[in-house]
Every structure is written in C-alpha cells, then in structure tokens.
Design a protein around this motif. Structure first.
Motif, short mmCIF file in Angstrom:
data_model
loop_
_atom_site.label_atom_id
_atom_site.label_comp_id
_atom_site.label_asym_id
_atom_site.label_seq_id
_atom_site.Cartn_x
_atom_site.Cartn_y
_atom_site.Cartn_z
N ASN A 1 24.34 8.89 60.62
CA ASN A 1 23.24 9.66 60.05
C ASN A 1 23.47 11.19 60.30
O ASN A 1 23.24 11.95 59.34
N ARG B 1 16.35 10.34 69.74
CA ARG B 1 16.51 9.57 68.98
C ARG B 1 17.73 8.86 69.19
O ARG B 1 18.03 7.60 68.95
N GLY C 1 18.14 0.42 59.21
CA GLY C 1 17.55 1.08 60.23
C GLY C 1 16.26 0.69 60.46
O GLY C 1 15.36 1.16 61.34
N TYR D 1 25.02 4.10 63.90
CA TYR D 1 24.11 4.32 62.65
C TYR D 1 23.74 5.90 62.91
O TYR D 1 23.64 6.66 61.90
N ARG E 1 10.86 0.81 60.18
CA ARG E 1 10.60 2.21 60.60
C ARG E 1 11.30 2.62 61.83
O ARG E 1 10.92 3.00 62.81
N ASN E 2 12.68 2.56 61.33
CA ASN E 2 13.68 2.91 62.24
C ASN E 2 13.70 2.35 63.68
O ASN E 2 14.30 2.90 64.80
N LEU F 1 17.66 1.44 64.78
CA LEU F 1 18.82 2.43 64.57
C LEU F 1 19.71 2.06 65.53
O LEU F 1 19.39 2.07 66.65
#
Lengths: 308, 415
Positions: free
Chosen positions: A268, A78, A253, A264, A256-257, A260
């Motif tokens: 997070n 991610r 974000g 960020y 649905r992300n 990001l």
C-alpha cells in the motif's frame, strides 16, 4: 640430513598447490550459484537498504534522509496494527494447518486401499497458485453469484443471503478455511516423510513393552519428528507472516481495513501512496522480524543432545 | 554541364524527399484501459489524416501510474499520456509534466473546455493538463420495473425522498428485484456518484483548494442517512456491502435493479451490450431538488522535456476539432468542448445530452493526494463509506475519517 629435508619439503609444497587449485576449482563450480544469489538476493537487498534511507517518491527527485523513514515507522500505528493482525493470523492459521495436516499425514502414511488416491486428493490444492486459489475462493464466497450463500439460500437453510465477507469474524475464518485447504496438503507431505523415517522396530519394541498408541506418539513419534516439525513450522510461519495475496484478492484488506497484513501495508505504501523509500524501510523491518523469528524457532526445535 | 545540373537537380530532389521523410515524426502516447474504446479510433483517424503519426499503448488502469513512474525514472516515458484527471495535480507537483500554459491559453476555444478538467490540470497557476475525455455522473432508472411497480416510467426521481419512495415500490415487486444499487466498498465509485448528492444539497467533503477535509457537514450526514435507510429497508442487494466496484455497472445491466447512480459511460454500454434494458437518465439530485455531477475522465498531459511537442499539439488540436469530438462522443466519451458539444452529440442517443449538461456543471475535488484519500481501497474515504452505510457507529466513522484524511493532507509533499 639435507637429503631428508630435501625429500620432505617438496611433497608439502605440492600438497599446498593442490589444495589451492582445488579451492579455485571449487569456487568455479559454485560461481553460477553465487552469481545468482548476488543478482537476485544480495544486490536487491542492498538496494532496498539504500532506498530505505531516502525519501523516494515514484516520480521526482529522491533525497537522503538517513533514518527518517525508520523514525516514521515508530509512529505508524497502521503498520503496527497490521503487524499485530499478521501475528494473530499466523498463530491461528499455523495451528489450523497442523491440526488438519498431522491427522492426514498419519492417515495416509501406511499403505491401505486407495492411499495414492487420497494422497493426490489432499495434495492437489497445493499445486494451485495462491492468486488463482484466492480468485476461485472469492467467487465461491460471493454472496450473490457464488456457491455457499446462494446454495444455502436455495436449499432453504437461511432465509436471507448472508454476506460472509462483510464482517470480520466470518471473513477471517473464510480466509483460514481457504488457506488450510490450500496448504494442508503440502504440510501433510512433509510430515508424512518425517513419519516414514521413524524406524519401525522402535515402534514394535514399544508395543512389546506395552505402550499404547498415545504413549508411543508422545515418546517416539513426536521426539523423532522434531526436525520435520521444525521445517514444517518454519515454512508455515514464514509463509503466514508474508501473507498478502488472499487478503488482497478476496478481502481487499476489508472489512474496513481489519485484515490489513504487514506485507499488504508495505504494498500500500509503495504502490498506492508511492512512497518507495518508506516501503523499503518497512520491508527491512519485516525482514529483521522474520529472520529473528526463524532463528528462535530453529533454536527451540534444535536437536536435543544424545538423540539422533 | 548538363549532366552536372541534372545531378544537382537529382540531389536536390533526393534531399527534399529526405527532408520530407525526416519531418514526419511519431509521438508515443499512453492511455488507461478506460479509454480503450475511443482512443484507438481517434488515433487511427489522426494517423490517416496527418503525416506525423501517433503510436498508442493501452495500459491497465491500475498499472498506468507505477508504469509511468518507472518509465520516467528510466528515461523511457511516453511523450504524452491521457491520465485520470484526478492525478494531474500530483503529477504536476512531482515536476514530471511540461508547462503548457501559453499554448493552452492560445486556443481560441480555451474558455469552452470542461472547467473541472482545466481546474485539476492547473497547479500553482500553471496549466499542466488539458481535458481529453469526459464522463459525468447521472442517475439511471429501469423503465420496465418502474412500470411494473405502478410508477411513471418516464419520470425519474428528482429528490432524495423520491429516490427512496421509488426504490421501495420497485423493491416490493420481490424475487431477485431490488430497488437500489451502489458499490458499498468502492471509494472511486462513491466519489463519482455519492458526493454529487452532497454537492447538490450545498455541502462538500474537501475545501476548494484541497487543504481541509470537511466531512463533518450536515449535508454529508443527510446523504448517509438516505443510503442507510435504504440498506436497512433491504432495498439494496446483500452483495453491495463488499462490492469493490466490480459490480458497479453490471448489477443494473442485469435488469433487476430499479435505480442506480452511474456514469454517462453506462449509456453506451447499455445500448450496445444490453439493448433489452429500457432505462431513463436524469441528474443526481440534492435533498430537496437541484442537482450536481462529478466531472470524471482524462486529462491530456505532456512529459517534461519531450522532443515531440509539435506532434502532441497537432494530435490534441485534432482531438478538439469537431471531427475529433464526434469520434470521442461516438465511442464512449462525452465531448470536452462545451461550444460544440451539442453538434458532436447530435446523431447520438438523446440521453447523452443530459450527461453533457451535467458535465458542463461537473465538479472534481482537487488534491495532490487524491489517490490516498479517495481511490485507495484502504484509504479513509473507502473505509468510511463502508462503515457509515452498513456499520453501527456513524459519528465515530465520520470523525475517524475526518482525522485520517486531514493527517494525510497535512503530510502531503509541499513544493
């Protein structure tokens, strides 16, 4: 002979003493600045580096884990996705900012009627804080209570209200529009000062030589704007790589992300998951990337030999 | 001699006064902003009735966890705090809280305290948190719109088919009126109001001990299909898709929504701020009837090593008294003591009784990483609900969320 050495030696010694004193006085003058840099930059940076080597939860004990956090970053898909999106955003938004700011700078550089009014108008959004601007735009973009979608619906342009922030492309371009609105005025001012520093006689000479506007722009304006362009570019790239407020406030974000950004994700991990050590390690990685990128840009846009 | 005795007596009196003065202590307590209605009232009442005092700080919801963590690290944490109950396991796991098992079990009404709160307050068979405030999830409907749509305004939907059919009829009124509302991009709102639909149908999203994600259940799939169908039929306002919870309550309060899942907090808020909205309250139903509720609210936890434990206990005893429970109920929380709930609510809006009944059977998922899984705006639950309600690939979204949730659970700190 002895008299000569006797007379030459003392002045040399005095000179040394004088230089030493001057150095001390110089240090004293910069001491406040050095202290500020130490307190607000060097020490926090050192602490971040130290934290990044620990498993450091918000609550409870922290423990030294060496490079553990850095190994974890390698597998953190991610983060890499966020970094990729940040890179994409940086390229798009920088091009967009220059595409708007350069023509504006050329437009307002020469005195013409209402120049001051235009300058003020274009620059105005730059004085608004990013968070406030984001809040303002998140209202403008709201599908039910905002401006764009309800206005278009009431005017009969669309038969169903369209939620701009619900899917990636419209949401992404909404952010780009907001950032260009906010930042282009600032870039415009920088570019304008660059344009104004180009000697008029060079342009006039080129006109006499029969060069058209485009040839003059390519052969005179662009090369002489190199340093200004470098400054504007580095500011824009650094700012975009650290982008956070607008994505946090307007999109969270989402959708649905998909938006990001790197900062960020650091936020997070640090303040939602409370992995402070891991957040510190991510910050160090981002810092290295940012410094490298800035150095590369400076090198690419360095002053060519023989050109003033 | 007489003067000596007099002097001694004076000294003794002064000493006595001094001792009395020293004995009155002040404990610091924090509460999240959600408690800003009832908490000051109950603290005032306690301070008036007691020698010992409580000093209250109200902290914004989003800041209370990092602020408490920083304060604990710096040794300036409050003596106790009223904390969103879902955080109790992770706070206990971090070794931050005082073990209050013996005291809790000595309370004569311990067995009547909200079971969901006590469950989240328990970590490895020790009790670290006790119920303080409570909020159940319920279904509310707009009676005026029901009447206009030709529905019985006194009868709320009791299963999924009725929810959809009623929403459709209200939606047909047209204009700005919509049949149904939910915050489509808010993990916290949907764990509160959407999972009860699943629980009431016999499914769940997490195993009892929080060690397994169980998103691949037919009950979850069924509840998703209900929401998808309503979205597809345009019964839900377009803004729902990006609502991160800001509009969770406001949409229904504006009077243009037929049905909306909400919390008991809505009863107080509607009565005081929107007296013109005539509404009914019922349970959140399962597919074919039955019902369930999320048990929300706060647990009261004590910072490890506090020197004011006695005051904190005194305060909590007061909050658990009939007087305390009545104050709580009057200012927006459901009572947390089941044995006196009816009495505490007797002078209030009768619709609270439904919420109190829901609360008694309420359920709270148990996890030390609840925030990462569920509440985070970027967590797997929030991402999934948005994808499955509005996106195209329902199965992919569920599978992805299942995998991400499980990996977060597996990486959670084990102590």
């Amino acid at each position: 002979m002895t008299t000569i050495t006797a007379t030459t030696a003392p002045p040399r010694a005095r000179k040394l003493v004088g230089a030493g004193r001057r150095q001390w006085i110089g240090l004293l003058y910069v001491a406040p600045a050095v202290a500020l840099v130490m307190v607000f930059f060097v020490i926090p940076l050192g602490m971040t580096a130290w934290m990044s080597l620990h498993n450091w939860p918000l609550m409870g004990e922290h423990s030294f884990i060496g490079l553990g956090n850095y190994w974890a970053i390698l597998r953190d898909t991610r983060f890499w996705n966020a970094l990729r999106f940040t890179g994409y955003y940086t390229v798009v938004v920088t091009i967009a900012i220059f595409a708007v700011a350069f023509p504006l700078a050329i437009f307002i550089e020469r005195p013409r009627p209402f120049t001051n009014l235009y300058r003020t108008m274009f620059f105005m959004p730059a004085v608004v804080g990013f968070a406030s601007a984001s809040l303002l735009w998140s209202w403008l973009l709201n599908v039910d209570s905002g401006l764009f979608s309800p206005a278009a619906y009431d005017l009969g342009l669309i038969d169903k209200k369209f939620n701009l922030l619900a899917t990636f492309q419209p949401a992404f371009w909404s952010i780009i529009a907001m950032v260009v609105w906010k930042v282009a005025g600032f870039t415009m001012i920088i570019l304008m000062t660059g344009l104004q520093s180009i000697p008029q006689d060079l342009q006039e000479a080129a006109v006499i030589d029969g060069a058209g506007p485009f040839a003059r722009f390519r052969a005179i304006t662009l090369p002489l704007m190199r340093r200004t362009l470098a400054l504007a570019l580095i500011l824009s790239v650094a700012g975009s790589i650290l982008a956070f407020d607008q994505f946090y406030i307007i999109l969270r974000g989402g959708p649905r992300n998909q938006t990001l950004t790197a900062v960020y994700w650091i936020f997070n991990q640090s303040f939602v998951s409370f992995k402070l050590g891991y957040g510190a390690a991510l910050s160090m990685v981002l810092l290295v990337i940012l410094v490298t990128l800035s150095l590369v840009q400076l090198w690419l846009l360095r002053k060519p030999e023989g050109l003033d | 001699m007489r003067t000596l005795i007099a002097k001694l007596a004076l000294t003794a009196a002064a000493l006595g006064c001094g001792l009395q003065f020293a004995a009155a202590e002040t404990a610091n307590i924090w509460v999240r902003a959600d408690g800003s209605n009832f908490m000051p009232k109950i603290v005032d009442a306690f301070n008036k009735a007691n020698k010992d005092q409580v000093k209250l700080d109200i902290i914004p919801n989003a800041e209370i966890i990092p602020k408490y963590g920083a304060a604990a690290a710096g040794g300036t944490a409050p003596d106790a705090l009223s904390l969103d109950l879902i955080y109790t396991p992770s706070f206990a796991a971090a070794g931050q809280l005082e073990d209050i098992t013996d005291w809790a079990k000595s309370l004569p009404y311990f067995a009547s305290l909200s079971p969901a709160h006590v469950k989240t307050g328990t970590y490895k068979d020790h009790i670290y948190g006790l119920p303080f405030s409570a909020d159940a999830s319920v279904l509310i409907w707009n009676k005026k719109l029901f009447k206009q749509a030709g529905l019985d305004p006194e009868k709320g939907p009791t299963n999924w088919a009725e929810i959809e059919a009623d929403a459709e009829k209200v939606n047909a009124l047209g204009g700005n009126i919509k049949g149904f509302y939910f915050s489509g991009n808010c993990g916290g709102c949907n764990i509160f109001t959407f999972t009860p639909l699943i629980w009431a149908s016999g499914g769940d999203i997490l195993s009892e001990d929080g060690s397994k994600a169980t998103l691949d259940s037919p009950q979850l799939r069924g509840a998703i299909d209900l929401y998808r169908s309503m979205v597809k039929k345009d019964l839900v306002p377009a803004g729902a898709q990006t609502d991160t919870g800001a509009n969770f309550f406001a949409a229904f309060a504006a009077g243009n929504i037929g049905i909306s899942p909400s919390g008991a907090f809505a009863i107080g808020a509607l009565n005081t701020q929107y007296p013109n909205v005539d509404y009914g309250v019922t349970f959140l139903p399962g597919k074919d009837g039955n019902w369930s509720s999320f048990a929300g609210g706060d647990n009261f936890v004590v910072t490890k090593g506090t020197k004011k434990l006695a005051v904190v206990k005194e305060f909590l005893d007061f909050a658990y008294s009939l007087e305390g429970q009545t104050i709580l109920a009057k200012y927006g929380s459901l009572p947390v003591r089941g044995d006196i709930a009816k009495e505490a609510l007797k002078d209030l809006d009768p619709r609270y009784q439904i919420a109190a009944e829901a609360m008694a059977k309420g359920k709270t998922p148990y996890s030390v990483v609840f925030n990462d899984l569920i509440n985070s705006a970027n967590g797997p639950w929030t991402q999934m609900i948005n994808e499955v309600f509005f996106g195209d690939d329902v199965d992919g979204a569920i599978a992805n969320a299942q995998e991400t949730m499980q990996s977060i659970i597996d990486q959670a700190p084990q102590k």
